[in-house]
Design an enzyme around this catalytic site. Structure first.
Site, PDB file in Angstrom:
ATOM      1  N   LEU A 173     -38.875  36.757  -1.172  1.00 22.42           N
ATOM      2  CA  LEU A 173     -39.769  36.279  -0.134  1.00 22.42           C
ATOM      3  C   LEU A 173     -39.063  36.503   1.205  1.00 22.42           C
ATOM      4  O   LEU A 173     -37.852  36.369   1.302  1.00 22.42           O
ATOM      5  CB  LEU A 173     -40.063  34.783  -0.300  1.00 22.42           C
ATOM      6  CG  LEU A 173     -40.831  34.341  -1.549  1.00 22.42           C
ATOM      7  CD1 LEU A 173     -40.928  32.814  -1.577  1.00 22.42           C
ATOM      8  CD2 LEU A 173     -42.224  34.955  -1.589  1.00 22.42           C
ATOM      9  N   ASP A 174     -39.830  36.819   2.235  1.00 23.80           N
ATOM     10  CA  ASP A 174     -39.244  36.938   3.562  1.00 23.80           C
ATOM     11  C   ASP A 174     -38.543  35.631   3.940  1.00 23.80           C
ATOM     12  O   ASP A 174     -38.950  34.547   3.502  1.00 23.80           O
ATOM     13  CB  ASP A 174     -40.327  37.222   4.606  1.00 23.80           C
ATOM     14  CG  ASP A 174     -40.943  38.603   4.457  1.00 23.80           C
ATOM     15  OD1 ASP A 174     -40.331  39.452   3.780  1.00 23.80           O
ATOM     16  OD2 ASP A 174     -42.026  38.811   5.027  1.00 23.80           O
ATOM     17  N   LYS A 175     -37.545  35.738   4.781  1.00 23.62           N
ATOM     18  CA  LYS A 175     -36.785  34.560   5.208  1.00 23.62           C
ATOM     19  C   LYS A 175     -37.684  33.435   5.721  1.00 23.62           C
ATOM     20  O   LYS A 175     -37.494  32.265   5.338  1.00 23.62           O
ATOM     21  CB  LYS A 175     -35.761  34.959   6.273  1.00 23.62           C
ATOM     22  CG  LYS A 175     -34.894  33.816   6.771  1.00 23.62           C
ATOM     23  CD  LYS A 175     -33.878  34.289   7.800  1.00 23.62           C
ATOM     24  CE  LYS A 175     -33.028  33.135   8.313  1.00 23.62           C
ATOM     25  NZ  LYS A 175     -32.016  33.579   9.313  1.00 23.62           N
TER      26      LYS A 175
END
Length: 260
Positions: free
Chosen positions: A57-59
């Site tokens: 998942l993106d940060k």
């Protein structure tokens, strides 16, 4: 201050799923060389054993993050992601009032790890598809964009059918309904408004459900992460709690952590 343990959503002999907080990288990455906290390392230390990430998942995105507990399981589950047989569902708050539902077909080129605003010079756009459904809308009597006397927002249920980098964020920008809190693809005035009005200073995108075949039994496995923290605060402030999918609704028997 001691870092609180990661919230474990599911664990067996093959897999462990956590509720990843916003602002936490999955593993070390050139995206942020100064970062010292990573979900992979934190979970390894918490469980006292090695873990294998099978997706990311993106940060700034929160929600269901799945790890395998051995290399063979990681390979098996990884192949499900590669074959696009894993079903992912996200919630997002966006600017404007999109259509009730639809499909976004928009090819996406890979981006530079060090600059998410720049495409890789040798990257060709790859097919990308996202299904979306509008769950709720709200029009506020506030002029955030000076061109309009009111401001419109919507709660969206998103189902990517491909796994391109920043796909949902780039697809929502493509249809002119960027996600609130997106500092790369979004709109600064609306991001600032949510921070000032609701105390929300994060990307309002969360992976609330992940469905796959269990690597040991082959049975369907559905992992869910109810909304928590600041995202839930925003939904509550906009009177959207009744519109949430059942999998994303807070569980009174399982008190929420502040995942911001």
């Amino acid at each position: 201050m001691e870092t609180p343990p990661l919230k474990i959503l599911y664990q067996d002999d093959y897999l462990v799923a956590i509720h990843k907080p916003t602002g936490l990288l999955v593993h070390r990455s050139p995206v942020d060389r100064r970062e010292t906290r990573f979900a992979m390392a934190m979970l390894r230390d918490q469980l006292g054993r090695w873990v294998y990430p099978v997706h990311r998942l993106d940060k700034p995105t929160s929600g269901v993050l799945l790890f395998a507990l051995d290399a063979e399981t990681a390979k098996h589950v990884g192949s499900q992601f590669e074959q696009q047989s894993v079903r992912k569902r996200y919630l997002a708050i966006v600017r404007g009032h999109p259509p009730l539902g639809g499909i976004i077909r928009h090819a996406i080129a890979d981006i530079d790890d060090l600059n998410s605003r720049r495409k890789r010079p040798d990257a060709e756009p790859q097919p990308a598809l996202t299904l979306y459904h509008r769950l709720a809308t709200r029009e506020l009597p506030v002029s955030v964009d000076k061109r309009y006397s009111t401001s419109r927002y919507a709660l969206m249920d998103l189902a990517p059918r491909s796994g391109r980098r920043h796909q949902l964020r780039r697809h929502l920008k493509h249809i002119s309904h960027p996600i609130i809190g997106d500092t790369t693809y979004g709109k600064g005035p609306h991001n600032r408004f949510f921070k000032e009005q609701f105390g929300v200073d994060r990307l309002l995108l969360a992976a609330y459900q992940l469905s796959l075949s269990h690597p040991g039994t082959g049975a369907p496995l559905i992992l869910q992460a109810p909304l928590e923290g600041r995202f839930l605060d925003a939904v509550t402030a906009l009177d959207w709690l009744p519109e949430l999918p059942s999998a994303a609704r807070p569980d009174p028997a399982n008190p929420a952590l502040d995942l911001t």
